[in-house]
Design a protein around this motif. Structure first.
Motif, PDB file in Angstrom:
ATOM      1  N   GLY A  44       6.162   2.683  -2.567  1.00 13.19           N
ATOM      2  CA  GLY A  44       4.859   3.316  -2.208  1.00 13.19           C
ATOM      3  C   GLY A  44       4.878   4.689  -2.778  1.00 13.19           C
ATOM      4  N   ARG A  47       4.452   7.401  -5.819  1.00 14.20           N
ATOM      5  CA  ARG A  47       3.827   7.661  -7.001  1.00 14.20           C
ATOM      6  C   ARG A  47       4.600   8.278  -8.202  1.00 14.20           C
ATOM      7  NH1 ARG A  47      -0.349  11.749  -9.211  1.00 14.20           N
ATOM      8  NH2 ARG A  47      -1.331  10.744 -10.789  1.00 14.20           N
ATOM      9  N   ALA A 103       8.650   3.073  -6.781  1.00 15.29           N
ATOM     10  CA  ALA A 103       7.365   2.645  -6.688  1.00 15.29           C
ATOM     11  C   ALA A 103       7.019   1.416  -5.880  1.00 15.29           C
ATOM     12  CB  ALA A 103       6.934   2.273  -8.087  1.00 15.29           C
ATOM     13  N   GLN A 104       7.990   0.564  -5.638  1.00 12.48           N
ATOM     14  CA  GLN A 104       8.003  -0.536  -4.641  1.00 12.48           C
ATOM     15  C   GLN A 104       7.867  -0.132  -3.157  1.00 12.48           C
ATOM     16  OE1 GLN A 104       9.384  -4.426  -5.508  1.00 12.48           O
ATOM     17  NE2 GLN A 104      10.263  -3.643  -7.464  1.00 12.48           N
ATOM     18  N   SER A 146       1.813   1.511  -8.371  1.00 13.53           N
ATOM     19  CA  SER A 146       1.555   2.394  -7.143  1.00 13.53           C
ATOM     20  C   SER A 146       1.007   3.929  -7.696  1.00 13.53           C
ATOM     21  CB  SER A 146       3.008   2.889  -6.671  1.00 13.53           C
ATOM     22  OG  SER A 146       3.475   1.514  -6.235  1.00 13.53           O
TER      23      SER A 146
END
Length: 538
Positions: A43, A45, A40-41, A258
């Protein structure tokens, strides 16, 4: 923490676009949550699916009659040591919102009969304690040799784990080289390694008193696993401030940031595989969810035996590979509530390993033939004493837990019955186990007699129900020398775009699961996320 039930989500997600993600992760234990946060960090989903009604895997907590207990997280090493790898990784995946409370300096206590052996924080302190307990010169020499063995294991490097991230073709070229130094250590059982330095049964018994943390006795466990654990706790241990559930509370919002989501009561029926490529998951209700990348953090046995289509599993002979391995031991747990504070009851921030007057752990387990036999080992912990917020939130309440390792076979007659709907014989057995575990609790905390307000027992069938582990094994695969030889316990699978995370591809424990998430996310993103962590966390 923002999460939804699967049923509520699927009602609103009626288009394929709404049901398509970058990554789907099955299982919300530390292996799943760690991978989810990293991705998620980056980017991505992420859709995190949990079949239980609460997130967190074995880091979740549950509440009864105003009391809260953890189920699998009792202490974690190194997280409280600023600058350690595990400290940095947890800071990264929780964005510095997860805090840790160190346990007492004497973080573990081993009780053999009437004798107590303390495990203090710090290498020199532990060595000094052991030499005080075993003052004879030959034992002191053996203790020095033991610490040298731990140092050797600590200095093996990361090649063994790096190999787990390599594509299969590259692994064939360099894999054996990367693994060989670790295998020299992991091929020995713990007992065999220790017998090379001492013949003192008592000393061996004390050195291996924490074997319950990976669930396999010295004659069966790999010395590498023992060394990992001993080094892991060398500087003591800590507990999450706010309780074990705080881990999920810190990580799930990062997934949401995200545009991902975590769903509970999300029962995956099958991983969708087309032309040997994983493309999504089919749920128990027949609905499908899609992603370019699928990660299973539900255990390798669950994944290869149940989640993959039978044709795919057999086509890659994955069923044969699983025959090579045994599950870890099962356990029963007692959850106790007391209507007094931890302070007033003088409950310590430590754990107790309780044994009869028997230092030969393998013999103790062998003699444990039925429920009437002498209990070979039990573990006692006080969650409310470890969490500094517990007493503030519930000033006049405290909690205790007792765990015993038991053979799953003793419960098979009820394995086809439903949770909370089992017969009177089963309920009577649970009550018998409760009384046995209360006796263990009173051995180290006699002040609790007559003060218990509530108690509840879980069995391996509870673990089987909530985790889908076939024999209720909390530690996944048994940590034997044979386990560490298996090259298929890796991040990559024979199915394109399907990856594995969780303790089966690393080692047991909260730390093992968390680090597997880092390795898995690194493999998916094709970048070294440990470098990312070290750059971001100073």
């Amino acid at each position: 923490m923002t999460s939804k039930t699967y049923r509520n989500y699927i009602k609103s997600a009626q288009t394929k676009e709404a049901r398509t993600f970058d990554v789907i992760i099955i299982g919300s234990g530390t292996g799943g949550m760690s991978a989810a946060s990293f991705l998620a960090q980056a980017g991505k989903r992420v859709l995190l699916l949990e079949q239980h009604y609460v997130l967190g895997g074995f880091t979740h907590t549950f509440e009864r009659s105003g009391y809260i207990w953890d189920v699998g997280l009792h202490y974690v090493g190194q997280v409280h040591i600023e600058g350690s790898v595990l400290n940095k990784v947890f800071r990264y995946i929780a964005k510095d919102k997860l805090k840790w409370e160190p346990l007492d300096n004497i973080y573990d206590r081993a009780i053999f009969g009437d004798e107590e052996y303390q495990f203090p924080r710090g290498r020199d302190n532990l060595k000094a304690k052991l030499k005080a307990y075993f003052p004879e010169e030959k034992d002191r020499i053996s203790i020095d040799q033991y610490f040298s063995l731990l140092d050797d294991a600590q200095n093996l490097g990361s090649g063994y784990y790096l190999e787990k991230t390599l594509p299969p073709m590259l692994s064939k070229i360099v894999g054996n080289f990367l693994r060989r130094s670790t295998l020299k250590v992991s091929d020995k059982t713990t007992l065999a390694a220790l017998k090379e330095i001492t013949d003192n049964v008592k000393l061996i018994g004390v050195l291996t008193a924490q074997y319950g943390d990976y669930g396999l006795t010295p004659a069966k466990s790999s010395f590498y696993m023992h060394a990992l654990l001993a080094n892991h706790y060398m500087e003591g241990a800590a507990y999450p401030v706010g309780g074990a559930a705080k881990i999920a509370e810190c990580i799930i919002p990062i997934i949401n940031e995200s545009e991902g989501i975590a769903l509970t009561l999300a029962n995956v029926d099958e991983i969708i595989v087309e032309d040997n490529t994983a493309t999504g998951v089919r749920m128990k209700d027949g609905e499908a969810l899609y992603a370019k990348t699928i990660i299973s953090a539900a255990g390798i046995t669950n994944t290869y035996s149940h989640l993959l289509p039978e044709k795919v599993s057999k086509g890659h002979k994955l069923d044969k590979l699983l025959d090579e391995l045994e599950p870890a031991t099962a356990h029963v747990g007692l959850y106790v509530g007391l209507k007094e504070s931890s302070t007033s009851l003088a409950l310590k921030k430590c754990n107790y390993w309780i044994y009869p007057n028997q230092y030969d752990h393998d013999k103790g387990r062998e003699e444990y033939k039925d429920f009437n036999a002498t209990i070979p080992v039990s573990f006692v912990s006080f969650p409310s004493a470890k969490d500094p917020l517990a007493e503030k939130r519930r000033p006049d309440r405290s909690t205790a837990e007792v765990i015993m390792l038991v053979p799953y076979e003793w419960f098979t007659q009820w394995e086809n019955t439903k949770w909370q709907k089992r017969d009177d014989e089963y309920k009577a057995l649970k009550e018998k186990l409760a009384q046995q575990m209360l006796e263990q609790l009173y051995r180290i905390a006699p002040q609790l007699k007559g003060k218990i307000d509530y108690y509840e027992v879980s069995t391996p069938l509870s673990t089987r129900h909530f985790s889908q582990h076939k024999q209720g094994e909390i530690y996944g695969l048994a940590h034997s020398p044979k386990r560490f030889r298996q090259k298929f316990l890796r991040i990559h699978t024979p199915i394109k775009n399907l990856f594995l995370s969780g303790q089966d591809v690393m080692t047991a424990s909260i730390a093992g699961g968390t680090m597997s998430g880092l390795l898995c996310a690194s493999t998916v993103l094709k970048e070294n996320l440990l470098w990312t962590v070290n750059k971001a966390i100073k």
